[in-house]
Design a protein around this motif. Structure first.
Motif, PDB file in Angstrom:
ATOM      1  N   GLY A   1       0.786  -1.222   0.000  1.00 24.03           N
ATOM      2  CA  GLY A   1       0.000   0.000   0.000  1.00 24.03           C
ATOM      3  C   GLY A   1       0.817   1.270   0.000  1.00 24.03           C
TER       4      GLY A   1
ATOM      5  N   THR B   1       1.481   2.699  -6.265  1.00 25.47           N
ATOM      6  CA  THR B   1       0.409   3.241  -5.435  1.00 25.47           C
ATOM      7  C   THR B   1       0.403   4.763  -5.508  1.00 25.47           C
TER       8      THR B   1
ATOM      9  N   GLN C   1      -3.970   7.298  -2.717  1.00 29.62           N
ATOM     10  CA  GLN C   1      -4.255   5.986  -2.141  1.00 29.62           C
ATOM     11  C   GLN C   1      -3.380   5.724  -0.913  1.00 29.62           C
ATOM     12  N   ARG C   2      -2.153   6.250  -0.925  1.00 32.73           N
ATOM     13  CA  ARG C   2      -1.289   6.088   0.246  1.00 32.73           C
ATOM     14  C   ARG C   2      -1.866   6.848   1.443  1.00 32.73           C
TER      15      ARG C   2
ATOM     16  N   ALA D   1      -5.033   7.269   1.983  1.00 34.10           N
ATOM     17  CA  ALA D   1      -6.162   6.462   2.455  1.00 34.10           C
ATOM     18  C   ALA D   1      -5.682   5.264   3.267  1.00 34.10           C
ATOM     19  N   VAL D   2      -4.627   4.606   2.800  1.00 25.42           N
ATOM     20  CA  VAL D   2      -4.090   3.456   3.527  1.00 25.42           C
ATOM     21  C   VAL D   2      -3.560   3.877   4.895  1.00 25.42           C
TER      22      VAL D   2
ATOM     23  N   THR E   1     -13.779  -1.995   5.803  1.00 23.55           N
ATOM     24  CA  THR E   1     -13.515  -1.905   4.372  1.00 23.55           C
ATOM     25  C   THR E   1     -13.540  -3.285   3.748  1.00 23.55           C
TER      26      THR E   1
END
Length: 449
Positions: A115, A121, A125-126, A128-129, A265
């Motif tokens: 992630g 990535t 998105q990083r 969000a992770v 999730t």
């Protein structure tokens, strides 16, 4: 710009693509490999590798501007009061998070975690992770907030002390997070009690705060933060939704208390081991035990989300034991150490057993056997065709074996994070539910017994 710094809070003075002066020559930073910086001189074809600590400590080290002169860094925050040890540790933790978001690597890592690989990535998105990771640890930070923190951190030359201002609460404007945590804890503890009112919750919250934070309460400022007035407490109960929860039926409060920490999730994974679902189910066939008696059994398996393959399977006997319910002796079912053995299977190749068909061997399967054998000497011609997948995150239910301290300890030792599925929510482990259904309809019903 000197290479000297202030311990753990020295800003990362080298960034990808910058020109630096080192050993009386100019180089461009072309890559990072863990703690190693890769430099390339203009016109050269062979790069030079140097430890980051050795590079920034060199007497002539400097980051160069477009004109080839030592560049000036942004002015660091003017702290009227030196940070305490606790604040320094907090800032260092945020520095690790920001560094991992920015480069994909935390300061002591040599390869990116799932992630965070910047090659595959996107930055959004990083964020969000990282937000999900922090939420699982009890820190609620939205992706947009992480973005603002990272930009502020970058603007200050990657100095994490600037993040302390953003994370610092103000007395009278925001309730201390420790008090909110105790409020949730007390309400959860009373979730299965009937006739609970807000007055009793207020009294219990004050009792917990006085016992837990007795040394801190010697400070008058800490008293104002941690011991709210009744009116303030009632307002915070309304704002957090805890008042509505107290007014709900006992069954609803119990269901709410059984939920694990958010976020919830779907299970998505890009590589093997990133997410593994583990669950137990009764095997709907009778078997012959070691003593020759017919017994029931349970099946526990670990399925990898990315490859959709079972990384470990175990069958254990089930016995009710002797005695009255609640006082039975000698019973048997899936226990914590069985789950630990499931994890152990994930970390080691499986050896074929006598009588198994030759096509069950890894050498005769679609697995890249030669590559596996060259990477792990444990792979031999007698290795079964089952992949070795190291879990990084496991999704489990809330059965007593999964909630045991022993299982949690082993997961922590193996650097495996745990996510709990909600009760009565089979969609939290969809692959396991589908596997168990397929096992019953396409395997168990065709067996004798």
């Amino acid at each position: 710009m000197s290479g000297t710094g202030t311990g753990g809070f020295t800003p990362a003075q080298v960034r990808l693509g910058e020109m630096v002066s080192w050993q009386k020559s100019a180089y461009q930073v072309v890559a990072f490999r863990g703690s190693v910086v890769v430099l390339l001189a203009p016109g050269a074809s062979v790069p030079v590798e140097v430890l980051h600590s050795a590079l920034v400590a060199a007497p002539d080290f400097a980051v160069l501007d477009p004109e080839g002169q030592p560049a000036s860094r942004p002015v660091l925050p003017d702290l009227a009061v030196p940070p305490t040890k606790e604040q320094r540790e907090q800032a260092l933790r945020w520095h690790r998070h920001m560094k991992e978001l920015d480069t994909g690597l935390a300061p002591d890592q040599s390869s990116p975690r799932p992630g965070y690989d910047v090659a595959i990535t996107p930055l959004a998105q990083r964020y969000a992770v990282k937000s999900q990771e922090l939420a699982a640890a009890g820190i609620d930070v939205k992706p947009k907030t992480l973005e603002a923190m990272r930009l502020k951190w970058k603007g200050a030359g990657e100095n994490p002390l600037v993040l302390l201002e953003q994370r610092k609460g103000k007395v009278g404007h925001r309730t201390d997070s420790r008090l909110i945590e105790v409020m949730h804890e007390v309400v959860k503890a009373k979730s299965r009690e009937s006739g609970v009112d807000i007055q009793s919750v207020y009294d219990d919250v004050l009792d917990v705060v006085r016992k837990r934070y007795a040394p801190q309460l010697a400070d008058p400022d800490e008293q104002r933060r941690l011991l709210p007035s009744r009116a303030t407490f009632y307002r915070r109960m309304d704002e957090t939704g805890l008042s509505d929860l107290l007014a709900a039926p006992t069954r609803r409060r119990a269901q709410q208390a059984s939920k694990p920490a958010p976020p919830y999730t779907p299970s998505h994974a890009l590589r093997p081991g990133q997410v593994v679902q583990i669950d137990t189910t009764p095997l709907k066939v009778k078997t012959v035990g070691d003593d020759g008696e017919v017994i029931s059994v349970e099946l526990t398996s670990a399925i990898d989300v990315a490859s959709r393959s079972n990384a470990a399977v175990m069958i254990v006997p089930v016995g009710t034991g002797e005695g009255r319910p609640g006082n039975r002796i000698g019973g048997r079912a899936t226990r914590a150490f069985d789950l630990v053995l499931i994890l152990a299977q994930c970390f080691a190749p499986l050896t074929t057993r006598p009588g198994w068909h030759p096509r069950t061997a890894a050498a005769a399967s679609a697995l890249p056997f030669e590559a596996l054998r060259s990477a792990d000497e444990r792979f031999t011609q007698a290795t079964a065709a089952r992949p070795v997948i190291h879990p990084r995150t496991v999704i489990i239910d809330q059965g007593s074996p999964y909630l045991s301290d022993h299982f949690k300890y082993v997961c922590e030792m193996l650097n495996i994070s745990i996510e709990y599925a909600r009760k009565d929510r089979p969609t939290d482990k969809p692959l396991k539910e589908r596997f168990f259904r397929t096992l019953g309809s396409r395997f168990s019903q065709y067996l004798p017994g």
